[in-house]
Enzyme design. Structure first.
Site, PDB file in Angstrom:
ATOM      1  N   HIS A  82      -9.628  21.683  42.697  1.00 57.46           N
ATOM      2  CA  HIS A  82     -10.050  21.843  41.489  1.00 57.46           C
ATOM      3  C   HIS A  82     -11.550  22.009  41.328  1.00 57.46           C
ATOM      4  CE1 HIS A  82     -10.550  21.033  37.190  1.00 57.46           C
ATOM      5  NE2 HIS A  82     -11.298  20.335  37.446  1.00 57.46           N
ATOM      6  N   SER A 183     -10.274  12.427  32.599  1.00 60.67           N
ATOM      7  CA  SER A 183      -9.781  13.482  31.659  1.00 60.67           C
ATOM      8  C   SER A 183      -9.164  14.532  32.891  1.00 60.67           C
ATOM      9  CB  SER A 183     -10.850  14.316  30.932  1.00 60.67           C
ATOM     10  OG  SER A 183     -10.650  15.421  30.637  1.00 60.67           O
TER      11      SER A 183
END
Ligand code: URA
Length: 433
Positions: A82, A183
């Site tokens: 990511h 998040s």
């Protein structure tokens, strides 16, 4: 339990327990408390923070607020990476093919771009007919058979984050490390991979502006991953100037293809090899860093990484012709050559501003609802540390409309050119395990 007591406890800097955190996430998802109370809680977290246990619990309950992908039908270790986002960051396009060509299993869920940062799905959709949304069964089958799938996240994942992010965005509570970490990690964990590599960017074009805060974010996310039993590592990398030479969807796909053909820019290749070598170690495909680097270099030299990208495009119904001939990718009406006005060394190349200028050409979107133009963008001919002479080619602008004086003025102001020599900046700042 009353919600106001949770706000009060956090406001007073106390540590929340598991049932309080669960109560908070449930209240968000079930909409049993008004937005002003959720916002007050977010502001309390912004000022008082959360410790590693609280952050991991918040992440866990956010993750379970929606669909959690089950990848158990895929054999072996599933590895994901990511990036916290940047300008010209087309890493997924080349890196996943390189790693999968070496034998790792990459089950990747990606997102779309917003503002100055691009998104992998938008880039992949520059390829005619490429399907970003496939069934879970198809996703597992594809990863089992070819070792690689790159798809869009299901809309049912992590509803708690959608609600919280929308409130953070309008209450000045976005840039809080526990809120950012929970998040990002809730979405990554809901995607189901066993091993995760984070590329945490710092710099002008990144969420975190300096190395120290990028490192803090990386450490917070690693702590969450470890507490939730994932093999997780992070790289902190420089996003003061765009990555590689291109910004814009089809242009970035072309650059990723060229990189897999062994003709890519040095900085982009360096990042792909660094991240790829860690992913091969996390997947137990390589047993040492040197072996992993050799495998990745060979995957480029032998053409197997390019073939893997072709296989990915083929399985997801895209036009594979673009892999052999990137000229078939969408093209803009005009290509405007920009020449230097000054002789000297490029000292700065402002990533954030260049990302915004590419967005204004149509390469990105200001709001989630906007559509994008895959053909437009910026090709940089010079990067930080390069010497330029007056009237040399600085960049090419791929555009479908005439460039305004204002746009050009802003573009020139992104290049800081000085007489003094400057070396090329360090790309990879730190590896955190
Ligand atoms: N990206 C996310 O997904 N969440 C944040 O809070 C910040 C960046």
């Amino acid at each position: 339990m009353r919600f106001v007591e949770i706000i009060e406890k956090k406001r007073n800097g106390l540590t929340l327990n598991e049932s309080e955190i669960k109560y908070f996430v449930d209240a968000v998802v079930n909409e049993t408390v008004p937005d002003y109370q959720i916002s007050s809680f977010l502001m309390a977290v912004y000022f008082k923070g959360m410790d590693a246990d609280e952050t991991a619990l918040l992440t866990k309950y956010m993750m379970y607020s929606g669909e959690v992908v089950d990848l158990s039908a895929i054999e072996g270790i599933k590895v994901d990476k990511h990036s916290t986002g940047g300008v010209g960051d087309k890493t997924t396009l080349a890196l996943t093919a390189m790693v999968a060509a070496c034998g790792a299993k990459v089950a990747k869920m990606s997102g779309r771009g917003l503002g100055h940062t691009g998104g992998t799905l938008d880039k992949l959709e520059s390829i005619k007919n490429f399907e970003c949304y496939i069934s879970n069964e198809q996703f597992s089958k594809q990863v089992n058979e070819i070792g690689l799938a790159v798809i869009g996240q299901s809309l049912n994942m992590v509803p708690a984050d959608k609600k919280l992010y929308a409130l953070r965005d309008v209450t000045a509570t976005v840039d809080s490390i526990p809120l950012i970490a929970s998040s990002i990690m809730s979405k990554k964990l809901a995607s189901g991979s066993d091993a995760i590599l984070l590329d945490v960017k710092y710099g002008e074009g990144a969420f975190m502006h300096d190395v120290e805060s990028a490192e803090q974010l990386a450490n917070a996310m690693i702590a969450i991953g470890k507490k939730l039993n994932k093999n997780i590592k992070a790289v902190v990398s420089n996003m003061n100037q765009p990555l590689g030479n291109t910004i814009g969807n089809a242009l970035e796909v072309k650059e990723a293809i060229e990189t897999l053909q062994g003709k890519g820019p040095q900085d982009f290749k360096e990042l792909c090899v660094e991240l790829g070598s860690i992913m091969l170690l996390q997947s137990n495909v390589a047993s040492s860093k040197e072996e992993a680097v050799d495998m990745l270099e060979n995957a480029i030299a032998s053409g197997s990484a390019l073939q893997k990208l072709k296989q990915l495009v083929d399985w997801q119904k895209g036009d594979v012709a673009c892999i052999e001939n990137p000229e078939v990718l969408p093209k803009s009406k005009y290509v405007v050559a920009i020449k230097t006005q000054k002789t000297g060394y490029v000292h700065d190349l402002k990533a954030l501003e260049l990302g915004v200028l590419a967005m204004k050409l149509g390469a990105g979107r200001q709001t989630k609802e906007e559509s994008i133009d895959h053909s437009v963008g910026i090709v940089l001919n010079k990067k930080v540390g390069d010497f330029v002479e007056q009237d040399q080619l600085l960049a090419e602008i791929h555009t479908n409309s005439e460039l305004s004086e204002e746009w050009l003025k802003q573009f020139y102001s992104c290049f800081i050119i000085e007489d003094a020599y400057i070396s090329k900046p360090k790309l990879i700042e730190k590896i955190i395990e």
